[in-house]
Write an enzyme that holds these catalytic residues in place. Structure first.
Site, PDB file in Angstrom:
ATOM      1  N   ASP A 170       0.867  -1.189   0.000  1.00 15.34           N
ATOM      2  CA  ASP A 170       0.000   0.000   0.000  1.00 15.34           C
ATOM      3  C   ASP A 170       0.897   1.230   0.000  1.00 15.34           C
ATOM      4  O   ASP A 170       2.081   1.158   0.355  1.00 15.34           O
ATOM      5  CB  ASP A 170      -0.920   0.021   1.231  1.00 15.34           C
ATOM      6  CG  ASP A 170      -1.878   1.213   1.200  1.00 15.34           C
ATOM      7  OD1 ASP A 170      -2.503   1.443   0.151  1.00 15.34           O
ATOM      8  OD2 ASP A 170      -1.981   1.942   2.207  1.00 15.34           O
ATOM      9  N   SER A 171       0.305   2.375  -0.363  1.00 17.70           N
ATOM     10  CA  SER A 171       1.036   3.634  -0.283  1.00 17.70           C
ATOM     11  C   SER A 171       1.461   3.921   1.159  1.00 17.70           C
ATOM     12  O   SER A 171       2.445   4.620   1.376  1.00 17.70           O
ATOM     13  CB  SER A 171       0.152   4.766  -0.796  1.00 17.70           C
ATOM     14  OG  SER A 171      -1.022   4.823  -0.018  1.00 17.70           O
ATOM     15  N   CYS A 174      -4.159  -1.474  -2.383  1.00 15.64           N
ATOM     16  CA  CYS A 174      -4.332  -0.030  -2.518  1.00 15.64           C
ATOM     17  C   CYS A 174      -5.168   0.190  -3.774  1.00 15.64           C
ATOM     18  O   CYS A 174      -4.775  -0.249  -4.865  1.00 15.64           O
ATOM     19  CB  CYS A 174      -2.958   0.620  -2.673  1.00 15.64           C
ATOM     20  SG  CYS A 174      -3.016   2.387  -3.053  1.00 15.64           S
ATOM     21  N   GLU A 230      -4.166   9.277   8.110  1.00 19.26           N
ATOM     22  CA  GLU A 230      -2.704   9.117   8.235  1.00 19.26           C
ATOM     23  C   GLU A 230      -2.167   9.954   9.409  1.00 19.26           C
ATOM     24  O   GLU A 230      -1.156   9.624  10.003  1.00 19.26           O
ATOM     25  CB  GLU A 230      -1.992   9.530   6.941  1.00 19.26           C
ATOM     26  CG  GLU A 230      -2.210   8.579   5.773  1.00 19.26           C
ATOM     27  CD  GLU A 230      -1.112   7.526   5.609  1.00 19.26           C
ATOM     28  OE1 GLU A 230       0.074   7.843   5.795  1.00 19.26           O
ATOM     29  OE2 GLU A 230      -1.456   6.372   5.292  1.00 19.26           O
ATOM     30  N   CYS A 256     -11.289   2.484  -0.673  1.00 21.00           N
ATOM     31  CA  CYS A 256      -9.944   2.921  -0.316  1.00 21.00           C
ATOM     32  C   CYS A 256      -9.608   2.145   0.949  1.00 21.00           C
ATOM     33  O   CYS A 256     -10.427   2.092   1.885  1.00 21.00           O
ATOM     34  CB  CYS A 256      -9.909   4.414  -0.048  1.00 21.00           C
ATOM     35  SG  CYS A 256      -8.341   4.972   0.681  1.00 21.00           S
ATOM     36  N   HIS A 266      -7.805   2.681   3.364  1.00 18.24           N
ATOM     37  CA  HIS A 266      -7.714   3.450   4.603  1.00 18.24           C
ATOM     38  C   HIS A 266      -9.085   3.620   5.289  1.00 18.24           C
ATOM     39  O   HIS A 266      -9.158   3.829   6.493  1.00 18.24           O
ATOM     40  CB  HIS A 266      -7.188   4.863   4.327  1.00 18.24           C
ATOM     41  CG  HIS A 266      -5.713   4.958   4.144  1.00 18.24           C
ATOM     42  ND1 HIS A 266      -5.055   4.426   3.068  1.00 18.24           N
ATOM     43  CD2 HIS A 266      -4.767   5.559   4.912  1.00 18.24           C
ATOM     44  CE1 HIS A 266      -3.756   4.698   3.168  1.00 18.24           C
ATOM     45  NE2 HIS A 266      -3.559   5.384   4.280  1.00 18.24           N
TER      46      HIS A 266
HETATM   47  N1  DGL Z   1      -5.056   3.189   0.590  1.00 15.84           N
HETATM   48  C1  DGL Z   1      -5.060   3.749  -0.728  1.00 15.84           C
HETATM   49  C2  DGL Z   1      -6.271   3.274  -1.508  1.00 15.84           C
HETATM   50  O1  DGL Z   1      -6.821   2.217  -1.229  1.00 15.84           O
HETATM   51  C3  DGL Z   1      -5.004   5.243  -0.867  1.00 15.84           C
HETATM   52  C4  DGL Z   1      -4.200   6.042   0.016  1.00 15.84           C
HETATM   53  C5  DGL Z   1      -3.475   7.143  -0.664  1.00 15.84           C
HETATM   54  O2  DGL Z   1      -4.092   8.141  -1.117  1.00 15.84           O
HETATM   55  O3  DGL Z   1      -2.288   6.988  -0.752  1.00 15.84           O
HETATM   56  O4  DGL Z   1      -6.686   3.938  -2.430  1.00 15.84           O
END
Ligand code: DGL
Length: 274
Positions: A11-12, A74, A159, A193, A195
């Protein structure tokens, strides 16, 4: 033949931990290597070119560690980089390795959740702009109407550990109101997403009670289990000692301090260069 190696989960930043947690619950026997590209997160507002380049570098990092299979946990990377990596890069750099994303497994089944045939997608700017969810859901469930809402403030709030703050209340309400204004027949909202599961309770509280809020972790875990069954040639390359190692491209101490809330238990990560 080289010895079996861990499955890579990418993931990012921290979001992929919500997926890894579910994968480990479903498939605890395998070994996993997690990489968060925290130094360059968030990816959600970056260009196609940047997300593709960053994601490819991370995928190559997993290949250097000999992972036979990498999951892009991600949505932004799955939406903006996966197809090019699968079609253009893999045949050249690692024809026997596999890279999978989170969009396909989700869109294959999301239409089964809606009774009104109206689904709302909450995602980053990048995922929304890619239109991947619109295109993919239409393939599997052509009768379902899909509306999208970009939620660019949510990842930075999460975050920065501000997802329980009044600021988060404001931005949750703001984006949900906007989503429902686009289509008020929605009965299913997908957290597209990785997150967003951290905001799940707040999101559910701010939606009418008949709307279900779906997160992807379990869906992706179920799909991976099916994939490994259908692909014994990949499965036998995945090592099985029940171990997980965590890496971050930014400070390990920061990663460990933040990660528990995503993963549900303490983590000891290591810093890595790509
Ligand atoms: N967790 C990432 C996703 O599922 C996005 C987070 C980011 O913007 O880096 O899209």
């Amino acid at each position: 033949m080289q010895p079996a190696q861990p499955i890579g989960v990418f993931d990012s930043g921290y979001g992929g931990l919500t997926v890894l947690k579910e994968i480990k619950t479903k498939l605890p026997q395998y070994d996993y290597l997690y990489l968060g590209d925290n130094a360059r997160a968030p990816y959600g507002s970056r260009s196609f070119e940047s997300v593709y380049r960053y994601t490819l570098e991370c995928v190559q990092w997993f290949f250097k560690k000999n992972c036979p299979l990498v999951i892009l946990a991600c949505n932004t990377a799955s939406a903006k980089a996966l197809r090019t990596i699968q079609q253009k890069d893999l045949p050249k750099i690692a024809p026997h390795k596999k890279v999978l994303g989170v969009i396909r497994p989700t869109t294959e089944i999301i239409g089964n959740f809606t009774k009104t045939n109206n689904i709302g997608i909450l995602a980053t700017n990048g995922t929304v702009q890619s239109a991947s969810y619109l295109v993919e859901i239409n393939k599997f469930f052509p009768g379902v109407k899909v509306v999208q809402q970009a939620c660019p403030m949510w990842v930075p709030l999460i975050e920065n550990n501000e997802h329980n703050s009044r600021g988060a209340d404001y931005f949750v309400k703001e984006y949900l109101d906007s989503l429902l204004t686009k289509n008020n027949s929605i009965d299913t909202v997908l957290l597209a997403c990785t997150h967003y599961p951290l905001l799940k309770n707040k999101i559910a509280e701010n939606l009418p009670g008949h709307i279900s809020v779906i997160s992807q972790g379990e869906i992706v875990a179920g799909s991976l289990a099916g994939y490994l069954k259908r692909h014994p040639e990949i499965e036998k390359e995945c090592s099985q000692n029940g171990q997980t190692d965590f890496y971050t491209t930014d400070a390990a101490e920061d990663f460990d301090n933040h990660a528990t809330v995503f993963y549900g238990k303490p983590i000891r990560s290591k810093y890595t260069e790509l």
